[in-house]
Scaffold this motif. Sequence first.
Motif, mmCIF file in Angstrom:
data_model
loop_
_atom_site.group_PDB
_atom_site.id
_atom_site.type_symbol
_atom_site.label_atom_id
_atom_site.label_comp_id
_atom_site.label_asym_id
_atom_site.label_seq_id
_atom_site.Cartn_x
_atom_site.Cartn_y
_atom_site.Cartn_z
ATOM 1 N N ALA A 1 16.249 -1.771 14.336
ATOM 2 C CA ALA A 1 15.063 -2.261 15.039
ATOM 3 C C ALA A 1 15.416 -2.760 16.435
ATOM 4 O O ALA A 1 14.626 -2.626 17.378
ATOM 5 C CB ALA A 1 14.404 -3.371 14.229
ATOM 6 N N HIS A 2 16.621 -3.341 16.585
ATOM 7 C CA HIS A 2 17.058 -3.831 17.901
ATOM 8 C C HIS A 2 17.232 -2.678 18.888
ATOM 9 O O HIS A 2 17.131 -2.882 20.095
ATOM 10 C CB HIS A 2 18.377 -4.595 17.738
ATOM 11 C CG HIS A 2 18.919 -5.170 19.007
ATOM 12 N ND1 HIS A 2 18.301 -6.207 19.687
ATOM 13 C CD2 HIS A 2 20.025 -4.859 19.730
ATOM 14 C CE1 HIS A 2 19.004 -6.511 20.763
ATOM 15 N NE2 HIS A 2 20.051 -5.702 20.816
ATOM 16 N N GLN B 1 18.921 -2.456 8.828
ATOM 17 C CA GLN B 1 17.557 -2.200 9.295
ATOM 18 C C GLN B 1 17.215 -3.076 10.494
ATOM 19 O O GLN B 1 16.533 -2.638 11.430
ATOM 20 C CB GLN B 1 16.585 -2.422 8.149
ATOM 21 C CG GLN B 1 16.689 -1.361 7.060
ATOM 22 C CD GLN B 1 15.896 -1.687 5.808
ATOM 23 O OE1 GLN B 1 15.540 -2.843 5.561
ATOM 24 N NE2 GLN B 1 15.616 -0.673 5.000
ATOM 25 N N HIS B 2 17.695 -4.305 10.512
ATOM 26 C CA HIS B 2 17.492 -5.171 11.673
ATOM 27 C C HIS B 2 18.201 -4.597 12.903
ATOM 28 O O HIS B 2 17.668 -4.660 14.019
ATOM 29 C CB HIS B 2 18.025 -6.580 11.384
ATOM 30 C CG HIS B 2 17.052 -7.463 10.667
ATOM 31 N ND1 HIS B 2 16.711 -7.276 9.341
ATOM 32 C CD2 HIS B 2 16.339 -8.550 11.093
ATOM 33 C CE1 HIS B 2 15.831 -8.203 8.976
ATOM 34 N NE2 HIS B 2 15.593 -8.980 10.017
ATOM 35 N N THR C 1 15.399 0.210 18.916
ATOM 36 C CA THR C 1 14.228 1.086 18.862
ATOM 37 C C THR C 1 14.014 1.831 20.185
ATOM 38 O O THR C 1 14.077 1.244 21.265
ATOM 39 C CB THR C 1 12.969 0.272 18.533
ATOM 40 O OG1 THR C 1 13.129 -0.320 17.245
ATOM 41 C CG2 THR C 1 11.734 1.158 18.533
#
Length: 287
Positions: free
Chosen positions: A93-94, A89-90, A96
């Motif tokens: 997000a990077h 998930q991280h 996006t």
Amino acid sequence: MPDYQIRTLTAEELRHAVDWAGREGWNPGHEDAVCFRSTDPDGFLGGFLDGEMIASVSAVNYDDAFSFLGFYIVRPEFRGSGHGLEIAQHALAHCTGRNMGLDGVVEQQDNYRKSGFVFAYNNYRFSGTVSGILSSLPKTSIEVAPIGGLSEDLRIYDRALFPAHRDAFLTEWLSAPGHVSRVCIQKGRIAGYATLRPCLNGYKVGPLFADDPDIALALLAAVLAEVPADHRSSEVYVDMPQPNAAAFALADALGLEKVFETARMYSDHEPDIDLNRVFGVTTFELG
């Protein structure tokens, strides 16, 4: 409660992730850590449980429109704990706002679909020995030459066959110790290029980009000819996209064995690149 933290990997920690990839059987190149990190140093993440790295993932942003995911590894004893999902998930997000690509191994493809990735096509890894391939290659009059560095012409040629400009990556890739790169120029323009790199086991050829199969064969012959004579019993691997029927015919003609497969998947859309000129994918980790 155990303390689980996710942060950017240092250069040395990325080398540990590459070592993990080796233990998973992915056979990374000796210089992969340096070449990969040059593209997006913030894109390599580690999950640390009480200060010990137990998970890794890469989410490399090539530009504002395209990213590529890789190195998704959780140490076996920590799988199923949720730590892998959290670091994934991280990574998302990077990236996006970008179209994200990945090469998913068979056992992870359903998980990627659940995260919104859509199947585009399969890539298959083909294998043979250096000596076996060289003995099977037909003689050719096609001339190739060493690559001195990332020229503007090569940058333009590469962009037609990859979803983004990747100047930082190619600068490192073409000059890395042990890497051998050759280019074919016809009628004043680039008609193909290839890079051979030494790996934990044998060698990989990637990219192998060419305007037609004969040029691909000439480039393959040129880079394999640089393998020292006492290493020619080593395995060499080429990762080919299934939509390129000419690449698969080339593999068959050379007697190569299909040894591994991935699913190329994208989060948004399949990029408009000419797969008929992609005879060898650059890497499964960075696209």
